[in-house]
Design a protein around this motif. Structure first.
Motif, short mmCIF file in Angstrom:
data_model
loop_
_atom_site.label_atom_id
_atom_site.label_comp_id
_atom_site.label_asym_id
_atom_site.label_seq_id
_atom_site.Cartn_x
_atom_site.Cartn_y
_atom_site.Cartn_z
N ASP A 134 32.04 5.30 13.41
CA ASP A 134 32.86 6.14 14.45
C ASP A 134 32.58 7.34 14.94
N LYS A 135 31.78 6.63 16.22
CA LYS A 135 30.55 7.24 16.77
C LYS A 135 31.10 8.82 17.51
N GLU A 136 33.03 8.60 17.39
CA GLU A 136 33.19 10.09 17.16
C GLU A 136 33.05 10.86 17.06
N ILE A 137 32.51 11.43 15.41
CA ILE A 137 32.46 11.78 14.65
C ILE A 137 32.18 13.68 15.08
N ASN A 138 32.52 14.66 14.89
CA ASN A 138 32.62 15.65 15.38
C ASN A 138 31.30 16.62 14.66
N ILE A 139 29.67 16.42 15.07
CA ILE A 139 29.04 16.94 14.42
C ILE A 139 28.89 18.59 15.36
N VAL A 140 28.29 19.15 14.05
CA VAL A 140 27.39 20.32 14.81
C VAL A 140 26.15 20.90 14.02
N TYR A 141 25.23 20.87 15.89
CA TYR A 141 23.55 21.04 14.67
C TYR A 141 22.94 22.20 15.01
N THR A 142 21.95 22.78 13.81
CA THR A 142 21.12 23.74 13.85
C THR A 142 19.75 23.63 13.99
N PRO A 143 18.89 23.28 15.27
CA PRO A 143 17.31 23.75 14.71
C PRO A 143 17.11 24.38 13.93
N LEU A 144 18.05 26.01 14.11
CA LEU A 144 17.35 26.64 13.36
C LEU A 144 15.67 27.17 14.68
N ASN A 145 16.19 27.33 15.81
CA ASN A 145 15.21 28.12 16.81
C ASN A 145 14.01 27.12 16.71
N GLY A 146 13.93 25.92 15.73
CA GLY A 146 12.78 25.45 15.86
C GLY A 146 12.27 24.50 16.69
N THR A 147 11.37 23.14 16.48
CA THR A 147 11.14 22.03 16.47
C THR A 147 11.86 20.87 16.58
N GLY A 148 13.07 20.96 15.91
CA GLY A 148 13.59 20.20 16.10
C GLY A 148 15.02 19.22 17.44
N ASN A 149 15.40 20.35 17.66
CA ASN A 149 16.50 20.13 18.46
C ASN A 149 16.17 19.18 19.86
N ILE A 150 14.89 19.46 20.57
CA ILE A 150 14.93 18.13 20.85
C ILE A 150 14.77 16.41 20.66
N PRO A 151 14.12 16.20 19.38
CA PRO A 151 14.44 14.91 18.98
C PRO A 151 15.72 14.65 17.67
N VAL A 152 15.51 15.62 17.56
CA VAL A 152 17.42 15.10 16.93
C VAL A 152 18.93 15.03 17.76
N ARG A 153 18.51 15.87 19.30
CA ARG A 153 19.61 15.68 19.92
C ARG A 153 19.46 14.11 20.57
N ARG A 154 17.73 13.86 21.05
CA ARG A 154 17.22 12.64 21.09
C ARG A 154 18.42 11.27 20.43
#
Length: 574
Positions: A225-245
């Motif tokens: 189910d690709k409509e699953i509702n996800i909240v993500y926090t990179p905690l102000n670190g390096t994950g923001n761009i690669p994880v979201r991508r």
């Protein structure tokens, strides 16, 4: 040389810059602070360096970085021109001075005619591991203090397999560092000259693209189910761009990032202690999750090698999963999918640390998959993968430890929160399509295999006195420990430092084939066990408690009894 003489040397020697001098002169009458900064050199171990940022030999600063890098460069130079040409790849996180430390390391390497590849900007630690393998470099460096408070930074070294260095390499580098008593002998090259001579190369997008494609290649299912509702926090670190991508390219349509924790922030203003293992790090994610009715909250630590998650239950509350539970869910999902896809092999195996719970091992056994155990740390977990790779007749499936570190695939030889984020979201989306949450799946696993419970206790003991007390605790507890907890009797005692295991039931002592480490493990006749060890990277002594029962209540009661007795004994040791 005593600490006062070292202090005076740093204040007076022209090699040290004016800012360092000013910082040290501010504490000239604070003898306790001077002692803490200079009573020892920041130790270079198998985890590299990690410490508070500041002036001094027991602090993280450009001079300590330069000396460590000179020690590494000397090691590589001794290995010959081929290793020097292969070079070292360097990445860094969002912490204070990370960029400066990374550049300093690159220019010291260049000064020793060792090629340096430097990432153009922040990158997650696992991409550094990938880049070492992809570029076939001799070594890698990442500037990070992982999840430590903002006052800290660190320096981790990787070897040619893409995993962190083991004791043999660390010892050789340490010996080289000890020979450098005068910082002014450290070799360094100007940045422009290093680039012109081909000794410094900046890398970026192409490496990112290859890494992300490899991560996506680990996907196991499309019926999710690709409509699953996800909240993500990179905690102000390096994950923001690669994880979201990677989540976007896998087709997840509802991924919302916590805005206050999206951009790099070396002060971690919204969280203070950026450790996703601590549920307090999820405060902003929970608030956002409630607003948008998210199914799943995920957080990565500042260097994006560790992942934590919270799952919404039927009461619309968010329940935190610990590392053992998440690891067990990964194993259940991956092995179940591989069995369905007919990609599970007779020689498939997983690896866990000796202080990680046994539920994942039990699930693996149910699928006919063998579990190997390693000392704490992914350098040891991936060390087993490195060894088996040489024989070519083992199929690595998954590696994990209770401190929320996980890896799948073989193109990264370290824990990887980009991979973990994708696979956990995929698992949650798969089970959602079946009308279940990850909590429902965990309950199914418990009902089938028993209710495994766990608790980690960390006693923080800072400074010289703290270190001495931790040493005393380990020394005394090694010989005087409880042999009964409630109705449970001690069945086996393992001392990894002495490399012996004593079976109380058979009254028999055996040698164990695991490298030396300052860890004690106590196993009881009902399957419960606990382990005690000093942290390798923080001023803590850690106690890992594990129980198993026919019901959740029984298992939890055992944990309470175990904690009460063990902590009483440890706290008696002054």
């Amino acid at each position: 040389m005593d600490y006062q003489k070292k202090y005076d040397q740093w204040v007076k020697h022209e090699y040290f810059d004016e800012k360092i001098r000013e910082e040290l002169l501010e504490i000239k009458e604070n003898y306790e602070e001077i002692e803490d900064r200079f009573y020892k050199d920041l130790e270079f171990g198998t985890a590299g360096l990690r410490g508070k940022i500041g002036a001094g030999t027991n602090r993280m600063n450009v001079y300590i970085i330069a000396r460590a890098t000179q020690g590494l460069a000397d090691f590589i130079v001794k290995k010959g021109k081929a290793y020097m040409n292969r070079g070292v790849v360097i990445a860094y996180d969002s912490r204070h001075f990370s960029k400066e430390f990374a550049k300093k390391a690159a220019l010291v390497l260049a000064g020793n005619h060792v090629k340096a590849y430097l990432f153009e900007d922040l990158r997650p630690t696992p991409e550094l591991s990938f880049a070492v393998r992809r570029l076939s470099t001799a070594s890698g460096i990442v500037i990070t203090a992982s999840h430590n408070p903002r006052e800290y930074n660190g320096y981790k070294v990787y070897w040619e397999e893409g995993s962190q260095i083991l004791e043999d390499v660390a010892s050789a580098i340490t010996e080289n560092i000890k020979l450098i008593e005068d910082f002014s002998i450290i070799k360094e090259m100007d940045e422009e000259e290093a680039i012109q001579k081909g000794l410094l190369e900046i890398i970026g997008k192409d490496m990112d693209d290859e890494y992300i494609e490899k991560v996506k290649g680990l996907s196991l299912r499309e019926d999710i189910d690709k409509e699953i509702n996800i909240v993500y926090t990179p905690l102000n670190g390096t994950g923001n761009i690669p994880v979201r991508r990677v989540l976007k390219e896998r087709g997840f349509k509802n991924v919302t990032v916590v805005p206050e924790q999206e951009k790099p922030d070396p002060d971690f203003t919204t969280v203070g202690y950026p450790n996703p293992e601590d549920v307090k790090a999820f405060k902003y994610a929970q608030n956002l999750g409630k607003k948008i009715h998210a199914d799943l909250l995920i957080a990565t630590d500042p260097d994006c090698d560790r992942l934590a998650a919270m799952i919404k239950n039927e009461k619309d509350e968010y329940i935190a999963l610990n590392g053992n539970q998440t690891g067990a869910l990964f194993i259940q999902y991956i092995l179940e999918a591989k069995e369905e896809n007919k990609t599970l092999k007779e020689n498939s195996y997983i690896v866990k640390s000796i202080v990680t719970g046994d539920l994942g091992k039990t699930i693996a056994k149910d699928y006919g998959v063998k579990t190997y155990e390693a000392l704490t740390g992914f350098k040891n977990i991936c060390g087993i993968v490195n060894e088996f790779e040489k024989s070519g007749n083992h199929d690595f499936v998954f590696g994990y430890e209770e401190s929320i570190g996980y890896v799948a695939g073989t193109f990264v030889r370290d824990k990887d929160a980009v991979i973990s984020s994708m696979l956990l979201c995929e698992a949650a989306a798969y089970y959602k399509k079946q009308g279940k949450t990850l909590l429902d799946v965990l309950e199914e696993v418990y009902k089938k295999h028993g209710y495994y419970q766990e608790k980690l206790i960390s006693l923080v003991l800072e400074g010289i006195e703290g270190k001495n007390r931790i040493d005393r605790m380990m020394k005394i507890y090694r010989d005087t420990y409880p042999t009964e907890i409630g109705d449970s009797k001690l069945a086996k005692y393992i001392d990894y430092q002495k490399q012996v295991s004593f079976d109380f039931l058979k009254e028999k002592e055996e040698l164990i084939d695991i490298p030396v480490s300052n860890v004690l493990k106590f196993i009881f006749d009902d399957g419960s066990w606990y382990a005690v060890r000093p942290s390798g990277t923080e001023p803590k002594i850690k106690i890992y408690l594990y129980t198993k029962g026919d019901t959740l209540e029984i298992s939890q009661e055992k944990i309470k009894n175990m904690e009460k007795i063990i902590m009483k004994r440890l706290e008696e040791i002054e």
